[in-house]
Design a protein around this motif. Sequence first.
Motif, short mmCIF file in Angstrom:
data_model
loop_
_atom_site.label_atom_id
_atom_site.label_comp_id
_atom_site.label_asym_id
_atom_site.label_seq_id
_atom_site.Cartn_x
_atom_site.Cartn_y
_atom_site.Cartn_z
N THR A 137 0.85 -1.19 0.00
CA THR A 137 0.00 0.00 0.00
C THR A 137 0.88 1.23 0.00
OG1 THR A 137 -0.12 0.00 2.42
CG2 THR A 137 -1.86 -1.17 1.24
N ALA A 138 0.38 2.30 -0.60
CA ALA A 138 1.14 3.55 -0.66
C ALA A 138 1.41 4.07 0.75
CB ALA A 138 0.36 4.58 -1.48
N GLY A 139 2.62 4.50 0.98
CA GLY A 139 3.01 5.02 2.29
C GLY A 139 3.47 3.95 3.25
N GLU A 140 3.34 2.70 2.88
CA GLU A 140 3.80 1.59 3.73
C GLU A 140 5.30 1.69 3.93
OE1 GLU A 140 4.47 -3.23 3.25
OE2 GLU A 140 2.98 -2.23 1.99
N ARG A 141 5.71 1.44 5.14
CA ARG A 141 7.14 1.49 5.44
C ARG A 141 7.64 0.06 5.65
NH1 ARG A 141 9.03 6.47 6.89
NH2 ARG A 141 10.57 5.66 8.35
N MET A 142 8.61 -0.32 4.81
CA MET A 142 9.16 -1.69 4.81
C MET A 142 10.67 -1.59 4.97
SD MET A 142 8.83 -4.52 1.73
CE MET A 142 7.04 -4.58 1.82
N THR A 143 11.23 -2.36 5.90
CA THR A 143 12.69 -2.34 6.07
C THR A 143 13.35 -3.11 4.94
OG1 THR A 143 12.79 -4.35 7.39
CG2 THR A 143 12.41 -2.28 8.57
N GLU A 144 14.64 -2.90 4.81
CA GLU A 144 15.40 -3.65 3.80
C GLU A 144 15.27 -5.15 4.04
OE1 GLU A 144 20.04 -4.42 2.46
OE2 GLU A 144 19.56 -2.59 3.58
N ARG A 145 15.34 -5.56 5.30
CA ARG A 145 15.22 -6.99 5.60
C ARG A 145 13.83 -7.51 5.23
NH1 ARG A 145 17.94 -10.82 8.96
NH2 ARG A 145 19.40 -9.19 9.61
N ASP A 146 12.79 -6.74 5.54
CA ASP A 146 11.44 -7.14 5.15
C ASP A 146 11.35 -7.36 3.64
OD1 ASP A 146 10.45 -6.97 7.75
OD2 ASP A 146 9.84 -4.87 7.53
N ALA A 147 11.90 -6.41 2.89
CA ALA A 147 11.83 -6.49 1.43
C ALA A 147 12.60 -7.70 0.91
CB ALA A 147 12.38 -5.20 0.82
N LEU A 148 13.74 -8.00 1.50
CA LEU A 148 14.53 -9.16 1.06
C LEU A 148 13.80 -10.46 1.39
CD1 LEU A 148 18.11 -7.98 2.08
CD2 LEU A 148 17.28 -8.38 -0.25
N GLU A 149 13.12 -10.51 2.52
CA GLU A 149 12.35 -11.71 2.85
C GLU A 149 11.18 -11.90 1.87
OE1 GLU A 149 13.25 -11.69 7.70
OE2 GLU A 149 11.34 -10.92 6.91
N ALA A 150 10.51 -10.79 1.51
CA ALA A 150 9.42 -10.87 0.52
C ALA A 150 9.95 -11.28 -0.85
CB ALA A 150 8.71 -9.52 0.44
N LEU A 151 11.17 -10.87 -1.16
CA LEU A 151 11.78 -11.19 -2.44
C LEU A 151 12.14 -12.67 -2.54
CD1 LEU A 151 13.21 -9.98 -5.08
CD2 LEU A 151 15.30 -10.04 -3.68
N MET A 152 12.73 -13.23 -1.47
CA MET A 152 13.32 -14.56 -1.55
C MET A 152 12.40 -15.69 -1.10
SD MET A 152 16.13 -13.89 -2.96
CE MET A 152 17.06 -15.40 -2.83
N LEU A 153 11.43 -15.42 -0.21
CA LEU A 153 10.57 -16.51 0.27
C LEU A 153 9.37 -16.76 -0.65
CD1 LEU A 153 12.45 -15.99 2.72
CD2 LEU A 153 10.49 -16.46 4.19
N PRO A 154 8.43 -15.81 -0.77
CA PRO A 154 7.31 -16.04 -1.69
C PRO A 154 7.61 -15.55 -3.09
CG PRO A 154 6.86 -14.08 -0.43
CD PRO A 154 8.19 -14.59 0.05
N SER A 155 8.86 -15.08 -3.34
CA SER A 155 9.32 -14.73 -4.68
C SER A 155 8.49 -13.59 -5.29
CB SER A 155 9.27 -15.96 -5.58
OG SER A 155 10.04 -15.78 -6.73
N ALA A 156 8.35 -12.49 -4.54
CA ALA A 156 7.51 -11.37 -4.98
C ALA A 156 8.17 -10.59 -6.12
CB ALA A 156 7.21 -10.45 -3.80
N ASN A 157 7.60 -10.68 -7.31
CA ASN A 157 8.14 -9.95 -8.46
C ASN A 157 8.06 -8.44 -8.27
OD1 ASN A 157 8.53 -12.44 -9.58
ND2 ASN A 157 7.04 -12.20 -11.23
N ASN A 158 6.96 -7.98 -7.66
CA ASN A 158 6.79 -6.53 -7.47
C ASN A 158 7.84 -5.96 -6.53
OD1 ASN A 158 5.33 -8.04 -5.43
ND2 ASN A 158 4.40 -6.11 -4.76
N VAL A 159 8.27 -6.75 -5.55
CA VAL A 159 9.29 -6.28 -4.62
C VAL A 159 10.65 -6.25 -5.30
CG1 VAL A 159 10.47 -6.75 -2.43
CG2 VAL A 159 8.00 -7.03 -2.59
#
Length: 471
Positions: free
Chosen positions: A203-225
């Motif tokens: 969502t717009a304005g959501e604050r995500m840490t670098e670690r959060d983003a890397l976990e979203a990238l590598m675990l469920p393989s989020a293309n948008n991230v």
Amino acid sequence: MKLPPSGPAPRTELMPRVAPEPRTELMPRVGPVQSVGQVPQAAGRASVGAPVQGPPPAAPGGPAVREPRRRKRLLLAVLLPVVLLLALGGGGVAAQLHRALPAAALTTDIAAGLKIPGALPNIPWPSKGSAELLIEGMGRLGGSGDNDAEPIGSVAKVMTAYLILKNHPLSGDEDGPTITVTSADVADYQARIPLGQSLVPVTAGERMTERDALEALMLPSANNVAHMLGVWDAGSQDAFLEKMNDAAEELGMTGTHYTDPSGYLPTTVSTAADQVALARAALKDEVFADIVALPSADIPVAGKIKNYNDLLGEQGVFGIKTGSTGEAGGNLVFAAHLSVGGKTLTVIGAVFNQPGAHTPEQLANVNAAVRKLLKSVRNIVKEYTLLADKTVGKVKTAWGSVVTVSPAIPLKVIGWPGLTIKVTTTTAAPGSGVTSGQVVGAVQASGVRVDLATDAATTEPTFWWKVKRRP
């Protein structure tokens, strides 16, 4: 007056004639054989009535002859060294005898590289696609397929994570800087939904840490991230793609080309060997290794996310990344711990382009291929004897005494048949001679060290060698 009889007057001797004493000789005089009782005639005029002196001489070769000969030989054996010592000079001989003995020579024939005996057993490579296997720090077990560049799907995200951590390092439990989700990020997410891509909601304005983003990238393989991280790092997707391809070149990934940070496009291609090289580099980052080993994680908005890698925890698997598309098939870059001989090894491999009608079938097929490979690795990678406790060298003294040298125990290493192991041999100065079992060096391979020891003692130098050796 009566005249004396004519003829010479008898000589009147003041003292009676005394027969000469018989001469005692070391060896009897050998002459004509005389009969018993025959008196030998002296040279000149013999005195009538001279008594016979001494016993008759013994026959030649009898005990009386042999005994003096033995005495003579004994006398020569005793006197000859004395004569020689006197000839050389007492001081010089003493100096020769007390001179330090020269060092012995130690030689070995251990090669700098030794192969584990035997041939590599057959490995159950997949019949389709390609594969690659290696043991970190030991070498490549082998590979299959033509190694042509093919689509790799979400395996491309390994490079995305590698670059993010390289450019924005984390350590320990650090979360890193905060990334604010923009309206453009939300629009990208929404555009990908109809395509059936792997995504996490944002969502717009959501604050995500670098670690959060890397976990979203590598675990469920989020293309948008993947897209969001690329723009955050480089300012634009194109700029990030340039970084990805530059990094591939630096790592020697000659069969790799990235056209998007997620791997969704079939134009993003690579090979199993290239991705194993990247995996090795990425696993050196502890945070990367920790993230890919997570079965699940919690992130903002999306909540709990699950790792798509169903092999986690099976046969020591602790990562790394799945990938599947219609063009790429099923793909997995994996890492697994392997315990052998009290050591923990890391197996790194890749299996690419496995068939299947959809993602679950593709991933099931690639997992089946990986299971077979890991089982084979566990049967092949063992402890083997690299160098038996047999003669590998010798010690030779200056006076010619030679003894053999062998490993104190067999040198055993972890590996597989046919693997060449680097061997380091060190030696120590043995001195002038050695004792039996004396350590004269060591041989080392794969972190294992074994002493080299003598199999016997060298003999001492002789008296004559000491006297005759050159200064």
